[in-house]
Design a protein around this motif. Structure first.
Motif, mmCIF file in Angstrom:
data_model
loop_
_atom_site.group_PDB
_atom_site.id
_atom_site.type_symbol
_atom_site.label_atom_id
_atom_site.label_comp_id
_atom_site.label_asym_id
_atom_site.label_seq_id
_atom_site.Cartn_x
_atom_site.Cartn_y
_atom_site.Cartn_z
ATOM 1 N N GLY A 130 -7.207 2.415 -5.568
ATOM 2 C CA GLY A 130 -7.328 3.375 -4.157
ATOM 3 C C GLY A 130 -8.303 4.340 -3.823
ATOM 4 N N ALA A 131 -8.227 5.007 -3.008
ATOM 5 C CA ALA A 131 -9.062 6.247 -2.510
ATOM 6 C C ALA A 131 -8.436 7.312 -1.469
ATOM 7 C CB ALA A 131 -9.761 4.943 -1.497
ATOM 8 N N MET A 132 -9.143 8.197 -1.843
ATOM 9 C CA MET A 132 -8.999 9.131 -1.302
ATOM 10 C C MET A 132 -9.692 9.579 -0.114
ATOM 11 S SD MET A 132 -8.426 13.231 -3.267
ATOM 12 C CE MET A 132 -7.720 14.313 -2.904
ATOM 13 N N TYR A 133 -9.729 10.199 1.171
ATOM 14 C CA TYR A 133 -10.200 11.215 1.847
ATOM 15 C C TYR A 133 -10.195 12.625 2.605
ATOM 16 C CZ TYR A 133 -13.920 11.796 5.496
ATOM 17 O OH TYR A 133 -15.169 12.425 6.831
ATOM 18 N N SER A 134 -11.100 13.782 2.357
ATOM 19 C CA SER A 134 -11.014 15.159 3.532
ATOM 20 C C SER A 134 -12.300 15.446 3.546
ATOM 21 C CB SER A 134 -10.879 15.615 2.014
ATOM 22 O OG SER A 134 -11.679 16.028 0.992
ATOM 23 N N GLU A 135 -12.064 16.266 3.761
ATOM 24 C CA GLU A 135 -13.441 16.407 5.025
ATOM 25 C C GLU A 135 -14.398 17.951 3.951
ATOM 26 O OE1 GLU A 135 -14.592 15.900 7.815
ATOM 27 O OE2 GLU A 135 -13.467 14.493 8.080
ATOM 28 N N THR B 198 -11.719 -2.098 4.408
ATOM 29 C CA THR B 198 -11.802 -1.761 2.641
ATOM 30 C C THR B 198 -10.610 -0.254 2.499
ATOM 31 O OG1 THR B 198 -13.265 -0.287 3.096
ATOM 32 C CG2 THR B 198 -14.101 -1.886 2.050
ATOM 33 N N ALA B 199 -10.490 0.006 1.195
ATOM 34 C CA ALA B 199 -9.634 1.496 0.563
ATOM 35 C C ALA B 199 -9.587 2.419 1.197
ATOM 36 C CB ALA B 199 -9.128 1.214 -0.595
ATOM 37 N N GLU B 200 -11.453 2.518 0.653
ATOM 38 C CA GLU B 200 -11.472 3.710 1.298
ATOM 39 C C GLU B 200 -12.416 3.529 3.010
ATOM 40 O OE1 GLU B 200 -14.192 1.935 -2.311
ATOM 41 O OE2 GLU B 200 -13.604 0.926 -0.423
ATOM 42 N N ASN B 201 -12.406 2.797 3.953
ATOM 43 C CA ASN B 201 -12.465 2.873 5.693
ATOM 44 C C ASN B 201 -11.087 3.041 6.390
ATOM 45 O OD1 ASN B 201 -15.017 2.886 5.934
ATOM 46 N ND2 ASN B 201 -15.197 0.357 5.152
ATOM 47 N N ILE B 202 -10.148 2.843 5.388
ATOM 48 C CA ILE B 202 -8.261 2.641 5.944
ATOM 49 C C ILE B 202 -7.808 4.001 5.104
ATOM 50 C CG2 ILE B 202 -6.124 2.686 5.586
ATOM 51 C CD1 ILE B 202 -7.770 -0.885 4.822
ATOM 52 N N CYS B 203 -8.466 4.353 4.268
ATOM 53 C CA CYS B 203 -8.073 5.813 4.037
ATOM 54 C C CYS B 203 -8.521 7.456 5.240
ATOM 55 C CB CYS B 203 -8.880 6.090 2.648
ATOM 56 S SG CYS B 203 -7.830 7.939 2.121
ATOM 57 N N LYS B 204 -9.796 6.871 5.070
ATOM 58 C CA LYS B 204 -10.657 7.655 6.482
ATOM 59 C C LYS B 204 -10.204 7.399 7.516
ATOM 60 C CE LYS B 204 -14.852 8.845 8.102
ATOM 61 N NZ LYS B 204 -16.212 8.850 8.702
ATOM 62 N N PHE B 205 -9.218 6.510 7.921
ATOM 63 C CA PHE B 205 -8.802 5.877 9.549
ATOM 64 C C PHE B 205 -7.191 6.747 9.803
ATOM 65 C CE2 PHE B 205 -5.732 3.347 11.897
ATOM 66 C CZ PHE B 205 -6.217 3.858 13.599
ATOM 67 N N ILE B 206 -6.477 6.550 8.637
ATOM 68 C CA ILE B 206 -5.180 7.076 8.021
ATOM 69 C C ILE B 206 -6.180 8.928 8.943
ATOM 70 C CG2 ILE B 206 -3.816 7.723 6.743
ATOM 71 C CD1 ILE B 206 -3.473 4.861 5.596
ATOM 72 N N TYR B 207 -6.697 9.450 7.631
ATOM 73 C CA TYR B 207 -7.138 10.974 8.031
ATOM 74 C C TYR B 207 -6.882 11.429 9.250
ATOM 75 C CZ TYR B 207 -8.950 15.314 6.777
ATOM 76 O OH TYR B 207 -9.620 16.355 6.855
ATOM 77 N N GLU B 208 -8.322 10.557 9.470
ATOM 78 C CA GLU B 208 -8.300 10.857 11.555
ATOM 79 C C GLU B 208 -7.253 10.885 12.180
ATOM 80 O OE1 GLU B 208 -11.991 7.846 12.185
ATOM 81 O OE2 GLU B 208 -13.170 9.558 10.993
ATOM 82 N N TYR B 209 -6.422 9.521 12.161
ATOM 83 C CA TYR B 209 -5.609 9.736 12.598
ATOM 84 C C TYR B 209 -4.338 11.094 12.801
ATOM 85 C CZ TYR B 209 -0.936 7.834 14.684
ATOM 86 O OH TYR B 209 0.323 8.038 15.626
ATOM 87 N N GLY C 221 1.370 -0.887 0.034
ATOM 88 C CA GLY C 221 0.362 -0.473 0.469
ATOM 89 C C GLY C 221 0.810 1.212 0.093
ATOM 90 N N THR C 222 0.164 2.211 -0.497
ATOM 91 C CA THR C 222 0.242 3.528 -0.953
ATOM 92 C C THR C 222 0.304 4.226 -0.272
ATOM 93 O OG1 THR C 222 1.928 2.754 -2.978
ATOM 94 C CG2 THR C 222 1.655 5.687 -2.112
ATOM 95 N N ILE C 223 0.394 5.378 1.069
ATOM 96 C CA ILE C 223 -0.182 6.539 1.617
ATOM 97 C C ILE C 223 0.202 7.738 0.679
ATOM 98 C CG2 ILE C 223 -0.546 7.224 4.513
ATOM 99 C CD1 ILE C 223 0.196 4.820 5.157
ATOM 100 N N ILE C 224 -0.736 8.801 0.761
ATOM 101 C CA ILE C 224 -0.207 10.162 0.710
ATOM 102 C C ILE C 224 -0.860 10.926 1.268
ATOM 103 C CG2 ILE C 224 -0.073 12.148 -1.371
ATOM 104 C CD1 ILE C 224 -0.377 9.582 -3.778
ATOM 105 N N ILE C 225 -0.018 11.707 1.549
ATOM 106 C CA ILE C 225 -0.552 12.467 3.180
ATOM 107 C C ILE C 225 -0.294 13.968 2.578
ATOM 108 C CG2 ILE C 225 -0.275 13.880 4.927
ATOM 109 C CD1 ILE C 225 -1.016 10.714 5.187
#
Length: 134
Positions: free
Chosen positions: A128-133, A96-107, A31-35
């Motif tokens: 992949g997935a992307m999450y923002s508020e 899921t990718a979406e849920n992991i993405c949101k979890f990382i965002y919240e962290y 996996g790749t995480i982009i902040i």
């Protein structure tokens, strides 16, 4: 508006209970995480020193890297992993990718509230997935 990004990589396994397309089987990803961070103002010419972002991410990366990410309802897999003394990280939702993405965002949001723009999480180089508020 200034923007910066920082990329991180994890190796992990998961399965999606009830998935009909093969993801119900235990399988792994690199996996790749982009902040993404943003700010209208710079301090010392930067939004943030990348080393400070690395510190923010370090605990999370230790938890997720080379781990089996499970959902709360996957007790049989968790029991097996415990018996095998294998590393796992349990989420309260399907991994899921979406849920992991949101979890990382919240962290990350807990430490970098006003600077956090978005998080992207890729299971593969093409999915992949992307999450923002917003």
């Amino acid at each position: 508006m200034f923007r910066i990004t920082k990329e991180y990589h994890i190796a992990y396994a998961h399965r999606l209970l009830g998935n009909q397309f093969g993801c119900n089987n235990l399988h792994g990803h690199n996996g790749t995480i982009i902040i993404g961070l943003k700010s209208e103002n710079l301090k010392d010419g930067m939004i943030m020193d990348f080393n400070k972002l690395d510190k923010t991410m370090s605990t999370l990366l230790v938890l997720l890297d080379h781990s089996c990410i499970t959902g709360n309802g996957d007790e049989s897999l968790q029991k097996f992993l415990e018996q095998e003394n294998s590393k796992y990280f349990c989420l309260t939702f399907e991994p899921t990718a979406e849920n992991i993405c949101k979890f990382i965002y919240e962290y990350v949001w807990l430490s970098l509230r006003e600077l956090l723009d978005y998080v992207e999480f890729y299971e593969t180089d093409k999915a992949g997935a992307m999450y923002s508020e917003y």
